[in-house]
Design a protein around this motif. Structure first.
Motif, mmCIF file in Angstrom:
data_model
loop_
_atom_site.group_PDB
_atom_site.id
_atom_site.type_symbol
_atom_site.label_atom_id
_atom_site.label_comp_id
_atom_site.label_asym_id
_atom_site.label_seq_id
_atom_site.Cartn_x
_atom_site.Cartn_y
_atom_site.Cartn_z
ATOM 1 N N LEU A 124 0.829 -1.199 0.000
ATOM 2 C CA LEU A 124 0.000 0.000 0.000
ATOM 3 C C LEU A 124 0.868 1.256 0.000
ATOM 4 N N LEU A 125 1.865 1.296 0.877
ATOM 5 C CA LEU A 125 2.709 2.481 0.977
ATOM 6 C C LEU A 125 3.532 2.698 -0.288
ATOM 7 N N ARG A 126 3.985 1.600 -0.909
ATOM 8 C CA ARG A 126 4.697 1.745 -2.184
ATOM 9 C C ARG A 126 3.751 2.277 -3.257
ATOM 10 N N LEU A 127 2.517 1.785 -3.238
ATOM 11 C CA LEU A 127 1.520 2.280 -4.184
ATOM 12 C C LEU A 127 1.272 3.770 -3.974
ATOM 13 N N PHE A 128 1.311 4.222 -2.709
ATOM 14 C CA PHE A 128 1.055 5.622 -2.385
ATOM 15 C C PHE A 128 2.242 6.522 -2.685
ATOM 16 N N GLY A 129 3.349 5.935 -3.184
ATOM 17 C CA GLY A 129 4.465 6.760 -3.641
ATOM 18 C C GLY A 129 5.710 6.703 -2.777
ATOM 19 N N GLN A 266 2.803 9.698 -6.818
ATOM 20 C CA GLN A 266 3.567 9.015 -7.864
ATOM 21 C C GLN A 266 4.083 10.020 -8.898
ATOM 22 N N SER A 267 3.234 10.992 -9.254
ATOM 23 C CA SER A 267 3.653 12.014 -10.225
ATOM 24 C C SER A 267 4.743 12.906 -9.645
ATOM 25 N N LEU A 268 4.579 13.279 -8.380
ATOM 26 C CA LEU A 268 5.587 14.114 -7.724
ATOM 27 C C LEU A 268 6.922 13.384 -7.623
ATOM 28 N N LEU A 269 6.865 12.082 -7.374
ATOM 29 C CA LEU A 269 8.095 11.292 -7.293
ATOM 30 C C LEU A 269 8.828 11.299 -8.630
ATOM 31 N N VAL A 270 8.065 11.225 -9.720
ATOM 32 C CA VAL A 270 8.666 11.206 -11.063
ATOM 33 C C VAL A 270 9.243 12.565 -11.436
ATOM 34 N N TYR A 271 8.482 13.638 -11.187
ATOM 35 C CA TYR A 271 8.869 14.967 -11.669
ATOM 36 C C TYR A 271 9.672 15.789 -10.655
ATOM 37 N N GLY A 272 9.599 15.429 -9.368
ATOM 38 C CA GLY A 272 10.299 16.237 -8.370
ATOM 39 C C GLY A 272 11.010 15.460 -7.281
ATOM 40 N N GLY A 273 10.815 14.131 -7.238
ATOM 41 C CA GLY A 273 11.495 13.305 -6.246
ATOM 42 C C GLY A 273 10.891 13.423 -4.848
#
Length: 457
Positions: A124-129, A266-273
């Motif tokens: 769940l936590l991995r899914l949440f980013g 997930q989007s923030l992880l991709v575009y901003g870490g």
């Protein structure tokens, strides 16, 4: 006292009634939001070099807390709507059966949620980013929060039932006491006992337990207008369906919020870490502080709408809609002014990390641009829920969170990077406002003024 609260909802001036019922809710919700803010502040200050990771961990856990809120508010708002309307119609027996069924629904849903959450916490936590560096912080915080699900959902859901009978001050007291306990325990557990992020979670659960005890005390006493009768706890299929149906828009709103948080993280992880996730964690906590007064207005107007709609006094309903829209708009404008005047000072409360400040200051300004248009969406949802218009309330709820925000989050970053994610918020706020106003105006126009009761100035 019971008769006085009945007369209050039926005859007191709408302006005075909104103030009387909303103020306790606003105070309680502000304190509650503040203790969530304090969690983030103490974690940010208590983890030193790992402050950004700790803040990101709490942000990752937020979707799970939103799902808990979905359960609580779905049952709470649905049950409160039924209770306020049945009191307006003079049917106290149905109000008592509704209350007991709310308790049963809370217990069943909370137990199921806790078990499933603990079983699948890592995926769940991995899914949440959660990245590998953030996962240990997110897991340490979330597992304790999950253990307190039943206390949180019970307190939040039943507070709505208490407000529905016009006893807003006690509901406020529950939030105040539990929030103050959390604020006091946070630094003790985090710093004195050196428990770190786990200390913030444990303090939160203990405070929720105290809130639940206060609710139980309320219904064991004699000040309630709707009595709790254990013999009514066996689920009534028709009544429980009515509760769930009316509260479904609120449940879906918070559930979709959780799903949107997954997409956002997930989007923030991709575009901003991880840093972008930490920035978002701060922005959402600040946003909740400014949103709580509007939610407080909603808690105050729900019994006004529901009671007078049930009593066929449509003139009072229309007046309450108009006044609450003006009040909510004014509060939202003040929020935007504060954000634009002191954005850097707000971020420095959480951390002095230069990278966090550089990303956070422009992000929070963009995110709050259309805040003034959120108030009418909340008033519209309250009106439709109190009238039993669950489908229309659901449309208002889904318009911003499902129809507009996710597509914007997916498309805008392709052209603007992480800035596109921040810009998705004001654009979806405005589009959701348009939908809400159209549906709200349609329902208000249907209300014929059948009678105007004596006003208690």
């Amino acid at each position: 006292m019971k008769h006085e609260r009945y007369d209050m909802l039926a005859t007191q001036s709408i302006r005075k009634l909104i103030f009387k019922l909303s103020t306790p809710a606003i105070i309680g919700l502000l304190v509650q939001a503040f203790y969530n803010l304090v969690d983030t502040i103490f974690v940010g200050r208590g983890l030193g070099d790992d402050s950004a990771l700790g803040i990101a961990g709490i942000s990752i856990a937020f979707p799970i807390q939103m799902l808990m809120m979905a359960i609580a508010m779905g049952i709470g708002i649905g049950g409160a709507s039924v209770i306020s309307r049945t009191l307006g119609m003079g049917d106290s027996d149905k109000a008592e059966r509704t209350l007991a069924n709310m308790v049963t629904l809370v217990i069943i849903s909370s137990v199921v949620f806790t078990v499933l959450g603990l079983l699948f916490i890592d995926p769940l936590l991995r899914l949440f980013g959660a990245s590998e560096s953030v996962l240990p912080f997110a897991k340490e915080y979330t597992k304790y929060i999950l253990m307190g699900t039943i206390f949180f959902t019970f307190s939040a859901a039943m507070s709505n039932a208490i407000r529905a009978e016009g006893h807003a001050k006690f509901a406020m007291a529950v939030m105040l006491v539990s929030s103050v306990v959390n604020i006091v325990l946070d630094p003790i557990f985090i710093f004195e006992f050196n428990m770190g992020i786990m200390g913030a979670a444990v303090a939160t659960v203990i405070s929720q337990m105290i809130g639940a005890v206060m609710i139980i005390h309320y219904y064991r006493g004699s000040i309630n207008m709707v009595a709790f009768k254990p013999e009514y706890m066996a689920l009534d299929p028709v009544l429980s369906q009515e509760i769930v149906s009316i509260g479904m828009s609120e449940f879906i709103f918070n559930s979709v919020e959780s799903l949107v948080f997954i997409l956002l993280n997930q989007s923030l992880l991709v575009y901003g870490g991880d840093m972008a996730i930490a920035v978002f964690g701060i922005i959402i906590k600040v946003f909740m502080i400014f949103l709580m007064p509007i939610i407080g207005i909603k808690h105050g107007i729900l019994p006004i709408f529901g009671f007078n709609y049930g009593a066929n006094d449509f003139g009072r309903v229309r007046e309450a809609v108009s006044l609450s829209n003006y009040i909510a708009f004014g509060m939202c404008v003040i929020s935007v002014l504060i954000i634009f005047l002191i954005p850097e000072q707000i971020f420095r409360v959480f951390s002095s990390d230069a990278e966090l400040l550089a990303m956070g200051v422009p992000a929070i300004k963009i995110s709050f641009l259309m805040m003034p248009f959120i108030g009418s969406q909340i008033v519209a949802t309250a009106l439709l829920q109190s009238m039993g218009k669950s489908k229309q309330a659901l449309v208002v709820t889904l318009s911003r969170q499902v129809f507009f925000l996710p597509p914007l989050v997916l498309v805008l970053p392709l052209f603007m990077g992480v800035t596109g994610i921040w810009l998705s918020f004001p654009v979806s706020d405005f589009l959701g406002f348009v939908v809400a106003v159209v549906l709200m105006k349609k329902e208000v126009n249907k209300l014929g003024v059948t009678k105007i009761k004596a006003i208690d100035a």
